[in-house]
Write a protein that holds these residues in place. Structure first.
Motif, PDB file in Angstrom:
ATOM      1  N   GLN A 112       0.827  -1.205   0.000  1.00 16.36           N
ATOM      2  CA  GLN A 112       0.000   0.000   0.000  1.00 16.36           C
ATOM      3  C   GLN A 112       0.860   1.254   0.000  1.00 16.36           C
ATOM      4  OE1 GLN A 112      -3.241  -0.178   2.936  1.00 16.36           O
ATOM      5  NE2 GLN A 112      -2.769  -2.345   3.218  1.00 16.36           N
ATOM      6  N   VAL A 113       1.929   1.228   0.799  1.00 17.17           N
ATOM      7  CA  VAL A 113       2.822   2.393   0.866  1.00 17.17           C
ATOM      8  C   VAL A 113       3.506   2.615  -0.475  1.00 17.17           C
ATOM      9  CG1 VAL A 113       4.871   3.345   1.977  1.00 17.17           C
ATOM     10  CG2 VAL A 113       3.174   2.101   3.340  1.00 17.17           C
ATOM     11  N   ILE A 114       4.053   1.533  -1.035  1.00 18.14           N
ATOM     12  CA  ILE A 114       4.760   1.642  -2.315  1.00 18.14           C
ATOM     13  C   ILE A 114       3.801   2.094  -3.417  1.00 18.14           C
ATOM     14  CG2 ILE A 114       5.995   0.341  -4.084  1.00 18.14           C
ATOM     15  CD1 ILE A 114       7.088  -1.431  -1.823  1.00 18.14           C
ATOM     16  N   ALA A 115       2.596   1.514  -3.442  1.00 21.88           N
ATOM     17  CA  ALA A 115       1.622   1.874  -4.470  1.00 21.88           C
ATOM     18  C   ALA A 115       1.194   3.325  -4.344  1.00 21.88           C
ATOM     19  CB  ALA A 115       0.408   0.960  -4.382  1.00 21.88           C
ATOM     20  N   SER A 116       1.044   3.808  -3.115  1.00 21.09           N
ATOM     21  CA  SER A 116       0.633   5.204  -2.916  1.00 21.09           C
ATOM     22  C   SER A 116       1.669   6.166  -3.492  1.00 21.09           C
ATOM     23  CB  SER A 116       0.425   5.474  -1.425  1.00 21.09           C
ATOM     24  OG  SER A 116      -0.621   4.685  -0.899  1.00 21.09           O
ATOM     25  N   PHE A 117       2.937   5.908  -3.179  1.00 20.96           N
ATOM     26  CA  PHE A 117       4.003   6.766  -3.716  1.00 20.96           C
ATOM     27  C   PHE A 117       4.084   6.653  -5.236  1.00 20.96           C
ATOM     28  CE2 PHE A 117       5.751   6.711   0.662  1.00 20.96           C
ATOM     29  CZ  PHE A 117       5.964   8.080   0.819  1.00 20.96           C
ATOM     30  N   ALA A 118       3.998   5.437  -5.747  1.00 18.12           N
ATOM     31  CA  ALA A 118       4.117   5.230  -7.194  1.00 18.12           C
ATOM     32  C   ALA A 118       2.971   5.896  -7.943  1.00 18.12           C
ATOM     33  CB  ALA A 118       4.167   3.732  -7.500  1.00 18.12           C
ATOM     34  N   LEU A 119       1.754   5.754  -7.423  1.00 16.43           N
ATOM     35  CA  LEU A 119       0.596   6.361  -8.083  1.00 16.43           C
ATOM     36  C   LEU A 119       0.644   7.882  -7.989  1.00 16.43           C
ATOM     37  CD1 LEU A 119      -2.210   3.898  -6.956  1.00 16.43           C
ATOM     38  CD2 LEU A 119      -1.341   4.213  -9.285  1.00 16.43           C
ATOM     39  N   GLY A 120       1.150   8.395  -6.878  1.00 14.36           N
ATOM     40  CA  GLY A 120       1.305   9.843  -6.756  1.00 14.36           C
ATOM     41  C   GLY A 120       2.295  10.388  -7.762  1.00 14.36           C
ATOM     42  N   LEU A 121       3.430   9.707  -7.913  1.00 12.52           N
ATOM     43  CA  LEU A 121       4.426  10.131  -8.899  1.00 12.52           C
ATOM     44  C   LEU A 121       3.886   9.970 -10.324  1.00 12.52           C
ATOM     45  CD1 LEU A 121       7.676   8.593  -7.348  1.00 12.52           C
ATOM     46  CD2 LEU A 121       7.000  11.010  -7.389  1.00 12.52           C
ATOM     47  N   LEU A 122       3.119   8.920 -10.552  1.00 18.05           N
ATOM     48  CA  LEU A 122       2.549   8.706 -11.886  1.00 18.05           C
ATOM     49  C   LEU A 122       1.561   9.806 -12.237  1.00 18.05           C
ATOM     50  CD1 LEU A 122       2.291   6.873 -14.358  1.00 18.05           C
ATOM     51  CD2 LEU A 122       0.486   5.626 -13.146  1.00 18.05           C
ATOM     52  N   LEU A 123       0.731  10.197 -11.262  1.00 17.17           N
ATOM     53  CA  LEU A 123      -0.218  11.286 -11.511  1.00 17.17           C
ATOM     54  C   LEU A 123       0.523  12.575 -11.844  1.00 17.17           C
ATOM     55  CD1 LEU A 123      -3.121  12.378 -11.505  1.00 17.17           C
ATOM     56  CD2 LEU A 123      -2.854  12.816  -9.050  1.00 17.17           C
ATOM     57  N   ASP A 130       1.492  21.837 -12.764  1.00 16.80           N
ATOM     58  CA  ASP A 130       0.529  22.932 -12.882  1.00 16.80           C
ATOM     59  C   ASP A 130      -0.907  22.406 -12.884  1.00 16.80           C
ATOM     60  OD1 ASP A 130       2.609  24.755 -12.997  1.00 16.80           O
ATOM     61  OD2 ASP A 130       2.669  24.779 -15.194  1.00 16.80           O
ATOM     62  N   GLN A 131      -1.141  21.362 -13.673  1.00 15.50           N
ATOM     63  CA  GLN A 131      -2.479  20.776 -13.717  1.00 15.50           C
ATOM     64  C   GLN A 131      -2.844  20.132 -12.380  1.00 15.50           C
ATOM     65  OE1 GLN A 131      -4.863  21.025 -15.680  1.00 15.50           O
ATOM     66  NE2 GLN A 131      -4.183  21.379 -17.777  1.00 15.50           N
ATOM     67  N   LEU A 132      -1.842  19.582 -11.695  1.00 19.34           N
ATOM     68  CA  LEU A 132      -2.097  18.985 -10.387  1.00 19.34           C
ATOM     69  C   LEU A 132      -2.526  20.056  -9.379  1.00 19.34           C
ATOM     70  CD1 LEU A 132      -2.043  16.374  -8.762  1.00 19.34           C
ATOM     71  CD2 LEU A 132       0.346  16.859  -8.187  1.00 19.34           C
ATOM     72  N   LYS A 133      -1.869  21.201  -9.445  1.00 14.90           N
ATOM     73  CA  LYS A 133      -2.255  22.311  -8.569  1.00 14.90           C
ATOM     74  C   LYS A 133      -3.658  22.797  -8.910  1.00 14.90           C
ATOM     75  CE  LYS A 133      -0.880  26.979  -7.195  1.00 14.90           C
ATOM     76  NZ  LYS A 133       0.109  28.071  -7.399  1.00 14.90           N
ATOM     77  N   HIS A 134      -3.938  22.896 -10.211  1.00 11.73           N
ATOM     78  CA  HIS A 134      -5.270  23.322 -10.649  1.00 11.73           C
ATOM     79  C   HIS A 134      -6.329  22.322 -10.203  1.00 11.73           C
ATOM     80  CE1 HIS A 134      -8.451  25.101 -12.941  1.00 11.73           C
ATOM     81  NE2 HIS A 134      -8.529  24.084 -13.801  1.00 11.73           N
ATOM     82  N   LEU A 135      -6.006  21.027 -10.272  1.00 11.64           N
ATOM     83  CA  LEU A 135      -6.942  19.995  -9.837  1.00 11.64           C
ATOM     84  C   LEU A 135      -7.269  20.148  -8.349  1.00 11.64           C
ATOM     85  CD1 LEU A 135      -8.510  17.357 -10.350  1.00 11.64           C
ATOM     86  CD2 LEU A 135      -6.389  16.111  -9.865  1.00 11.64           C
ATOM     87  N   LEU A 166      -8.879   9.836 -16.121  1.00 12.79           N
ATOM     88  CA  LEU A 166      -9.628   8.585 -16.140  1.00 12.79           C
ATOM     89  C   LEU A 166      -8.689   7.382 -16.245  1.00 12.79           C
ATOM     90  CD1 LEU A 166     -12.671   9.507 -18.411  1.00 12.79           C
ATOM     91  CD2 LEU A 166     -12.680   9.119 -15.936  1.00 12.79           C
ATOM     92  N   LEU A 167      -7.642   7.522 -17.054  1.00 15.67           N
ATOM     93  CA  LEU A 167      -6.661   6.445 -17.160  1.00 15.67           C
ATOM     94  C   LEU A 167      -5.975   6.211 -15.825  1.00 15.67           C
ATOM     95  CD1 LEU A 167      -4.999   4.408 -18.756  1.00 15.67           C
ATOM     96  CD2 LEU A 167      -3.479   6.293 -19.447  1.00 15.67           C
ATOM     97  N   TRP A 168      -5.643   7.297 -15.136  1.00 15.88           N
ATOM     98  CA  TRP A 168      -4.996   7.175 -13.820  1.00 15.88           C
ATOM     99  C   TRP A 168      -5.944   6.518 -12.820  1.00 15.88           C
ATOM    100  CZ3 TRP A 168      -5.893   9.448  -8.953  1.00 15.88           C
ATOM    101  CH2 TRP A 168      -4.851   9.268  -8.022  1.00 15.88           C
ATOM    102  N   LEU A 169      -7.219   6.887 -12.851  1.00 21.27           N
ATOM    103  CA  LEU A 169      -8.194   6.274 -11.948  1.00 21.27           C
ATOM    104  C   LEU A 169      -8.360   4.785 -12.232  1.00 21.27           C
ATOM    105  CD1 LEU A 169     -10.950   9.059 -11.792  1.00 21.27           C
ATOM    106  CD2 LEU A 169      -9.346   8.395  -9.981  1.00 21.27           C
ATOM    107  N   LEU A 170      -8.283   4.409 -13.504  1.00 18.66           N
ATOM    108  CA  LEU A 170      -8.353   2.997 -13.864  1.00 18.66           C
ATOM    109  C   LEU A 170      -7.157   2.240 -13.282  1.00 18.66           C
ATOM    110  CD1 LEU A 170      -9.589   0.636 -15.419  1.00 18.66           C
ATOM    111  CD2 LEU A 170      -8.290   1.400 -17.433  1.00 18.66           C
TER     112      LEU A 170
END
Length: 296
Positions: A112-123, A130-135, A166-170
């Motif tokens: 869970q820890v590794i996936a959280s960091f990996a998904l955060g970096l992937l996003l 900039d888009q992340l801040k806007h989101l 949507l791809l990231w959520l998938l």
């Protein structure tokens, strides 16, 4: 050496029924363990919140996250005690620590820890800073509008990269399923066979993949059962509010849910482990008439 058993799709229903059957055999004993955990967690959070220090509040939440696998491991241990005709006792809450299985159970948090960091970096890589801040700004604005009872303005999200989100959520959904399957029957293996955390999670994932139809049936029926129990208990909370007030009523409602759902899910995972895994040198469980075996 362990053997992964092939079970029919209907086994998913048997796991859930097995959890309810174990709770029915010892409702007070198993429910008490869950209530003790709930009360301890509530007291810890209340004490941390009373200090007014945000760092202590976060520290308390972190401790509860760490203690989660230990508590659930204790509930699975208690479920086996009930299954074998012995009483579940409050002392079982410390059983994983006494047996030295604490580090292995805590290690099941690593995916869970590794996936959280990996998904955060992937996003961050997929949409950019900039888009992340806007989101983040859009999310805050939508929450504010919703809290005021208004309707969010569709123009808030028109500039967001919807396709990449949507791809990231998938990917998040797929990762969530993989992690859940890695830990589904990992705890019983660690507690009852002494398997290391990596081996237990690997076996759990392979067993769930091999019996994916049973897993789908289990999650479907478990979701329906959880919804039904939660919805039904809301009537109890409405009655309690008239007697005790809203704060106490919500606390009692949460404890009742914990006392019912936690033993059922722990018992279901214990039952699933008995059916899907056979330890070398032991007879296959009578509840799991395996038709196919895969050596791991």
């Amino acid at each position: 050496m362990s053997t992964i058993n092939k079970v029919p799709a209907s086994a998913g229903a048997e796991w859930l029924l097995g959890g309810f059957a174990l709770l029915r055999r010892a409702p007070v004993a198993l429910g008490t363990l869950a209530i003790l955990w709930g009360l301890g967690s509530t007291v810890l959070m209340a004490l941390a919140g009373a200090t007014g220090l945000t760092v202590l509040l976060y520290a308390a939440q972190f401790l509860l996250i760490l203690a989660g696998p230990l508590f659930f491991g204790a509930m699975i241990w208690a479920a086996r005690e009930v299954d074998q005709g012995r009483p579940a006792q409050p002392a079982h809450l410390l059983q994983p620590i006494r047996d030295g299985h604490g580090p292995a159970l805590l290690a099941t948090l690593l995916p869970q820890v590794i996936a959280s960091f990996a998904l955060g970096l992937l996003l961050l890589a997929m949409i950019g800073p900039d888009q992340l801040k806007h989101l983040g700004e859009v999310w805050v604005q939508m929450q504010t509008v919703a809290a005021e009872g208004g309707q969010p303005d569709p123009s808030l999200v028109k500039d967001l990269p919807a396709g990449r989100l949507l791809l990231w959520l998938l990917l998040v959904a797929i990762t969530f399923v993989v992690i859940k399957w890695m830990t589904f029957i990992a705890a019983p293996q660690i507690l009852f066979t002494g398997t290391d955390a990596i081996g237990a999670m690997r076996n759990s994932l392979r067993a769930c993949l091999h019996n994916w139809t049973a897993m789908l049936v289990f999650y479907l029926l478990a979701g329906i059962a959880i919804f039904a129990i939660t919805f039904g208990s809301l009537l109890l909370m409405a009655i309690l509010q008239l007697i005790t007030g809203p704060v106490i009523a919500v606390l009692l409602w949460q404890l009742v849910l914990l006392a019912v759902l936690t033993p059922v899910l722990a018992g279901a995972m214990y039952t699933a482990w008995r059916q899907m895994m056979t330890t070398a040198g032991s007879a296959a469980p009578s509840t799991a008439p395996a038709t196919t075996h895969i050596e791991v």
